[in-house]
Design an enzyme around this catalytic site. Sequence first.
Site, short mmCIF file in Angstrom:
data_model
loop_
_atom_site.label_atom_id
_atom_site.label_comp_id
_atom_site.label_asym_id
_atom_site.label_seq_id
_atom_site.Cartn_x
_atom_site.Cartn_y
_atom_site.Cartn_z
N ASN A 32 0.76 -1.14 0.12
CA ASN A 32 0.18 -0.27 0.31
C ASN A 32 0.74 1.83 -0.07
OD1 ASN A 32 -1.26 1.82 0.52
ND2 ASN A 32 -1.93 1.16 2.16
N ARG A 69 -2.18 -2.48 -3.19
CA ARG A 69 -3.61 -1.42 -3.69
C ARG A 69 -3.41 -0.16 -4.40
NH1 ARG A 69 -5.28 2.84 0.69
NH2 ARG A 69 -6.96 3.73 0.54
N HIS A 71 -11.93 3.30 -0.55
CA HIS A 71 -11.73 2.65 0.34
C HIS A 71 -12.42 1.00 0.12
CE1 HIS A 71 -10.99 5.92 3.05
NE2 HIS A 71 -10.27 5.50 3.11
#
Length: 589
Positions: free
Chosen positions: A7, A85, A173
């Site tokens: 991430n 991500r 998200h």
Amino acid sequence: MHVLVFNAGSSSLKFGIFSVGTETRGVFKGSYERFRSRGCEYRFRHGETDERGAAEFGSPTEALKGVPAALKRFGVEAIDAIGHRIVHGGARFSSPTLLDDETVEAIAALSPLAPLHNPANLEAVRLCRGLWPDLPQVAVFDTAFHLSNPAFVTTYAVPARWREAGLRRYGFHGTSHKYVAERAAEEIDRPLFDLQLVSIHLGNGASVCAVNRGHSMDSSMGMTPLEGLVMGTRSGDVDPGAFGFLSRELGLSVQQIEDALYDESGLKGLAGSSDMRDIEDRAAKGDPQAQLAIEIYAYRAKKYVGAYAAAMGGLDAIVFTGGIGENSPSMRRRICDGLDFMGLQLDHDRNMGVNLSGHAASQIQAYGSRVRVFVTETAEQLMIARETAAMLAAGQPGGQLRLPIAVSARHVHLSREAVDALFGKGYVLDQATPLRQPGHWAAGERVTLVGPKGRLERVAILGPLRERTQIEVSRTDSFALGIDVPVRDSGRIEATPQVTIEGPSGSFTTDGLIIAARHIHTNPADAKRLGIQDGEYVDVRVGDEDRGLTFGRTLVRVGANSFTEVHIDTDEANAAGIEVTAMGQLVQN
Ligand code: ADP
């Protein structure tokens, strides 16, 4: 399989190694944060070790180059794949995707939609492809979960020219909202398909998501991660008229306004710090700015909870997650205060006593509260590891033989005559949730099935209306009803047993009760790619190593606009150990 997950943000680099099998387990966790000109802080967790210290890296990019050495030092360098991500996948990326030159380019082209995030994510991809050239790398998108949002949610009321240029809502998200929603469903012990949830992710970035029967219906972030809640440094909702005002009155440029909305607003703009801990400490000492910041923060979140309960037409549970959601009982209390009118009441002792050790999902609602309130740690990296492994395990690179599996819980398809009898003449069902098959939806209303031995309550109604009513149950349901139900292909309902359906205005007794034979919906293009034909029977492998199994005799149904998806019922899903959604694989005989 061991998956290394990254991430990579503009101001931090977080990574982890996960062992993905029947269960997914974290093996190693690392982070580099608080970058200054000549150094940063790091933290590594592995087994019992929790090591913190200072490193010399001046940026997340430099830090990433140091990751192989760190993994080697802890003896965890043996990995099979990398998951990244990626914040913005636009309208194109609806599922985890193998990162090759073409997809990297397509993601780069989406950078104008997430100028802070996508370039940082892609820089990590580029570096990893250099550091681990032989490993497959997979992108998991924050936006993907929300691509199920209906058009009335994703469309801004702006000129057509702007919309054609790409101005629309996406939501972010997604990996976190999906994970915590699944976690809550697991605790409630009901399928996600049956639940209406509001997920509240409060970290440095913050968003609320309406998870309506397993699908994201709406979320508070929009085209960019700027819309919605008050965040650490982002403003959330602001009147777009502010742009003209600030330009005319303060002479600010578009860039200056945008920078300030991203970096100088939110908690930082209101109270000088983006850190909720600082602000809570200062508020407790009587600082009026900090107190106001907290009130604004909570009020905005509460508004979204109410809005999404109304949007879904119901609410079974809310779930708090993210640094603030997980750790601030006073923020949770402020958000839940005054929601008794919709059946949500907090238990203050439980709220104060939340302990999220292990894999906990604490429930903090009061005894008798109709709406449950969960607090649980989000696990975006774990989810990315799982999705990366699933993507790679289920198919060829590119996923040609991968098939999304959809688990159908019991439901009815009603005729006009049935709707009139159950809800009143001319009644129009609420098309509450769009389903993946274009034009299909789940109604907001529910009905009850009644057999000689028992009743099945809150049975879903799927639209559009049909010529003839058809009721689809599982074998287990047939035992509960006390009716011997045959396995039939959908639509073949001649000589099927009768059942009574009860609605608010009356009941309707009809034949058409079946156990739906498993089938694959697909469209001509996918059918060609998969090498299957309408009316053919094929085998599909689903589930993990432990309980996975191969379903024979799965009927292929090709429709012009169908979304490719295997439909099995809850008994079949339980037998294969899979949940609401999963991936399967066509077995080539
Ligand atoms: P990110 O979105 O960067 O992953 P986190 O989910 O870690 O961020 O959330 C960071 C936020 O959580 C910060 O505002 C921090 O102050 C807040 N936070 C962490 N622990 C607590 C706590 N005990 N009480 C209140 N806020 C907390």
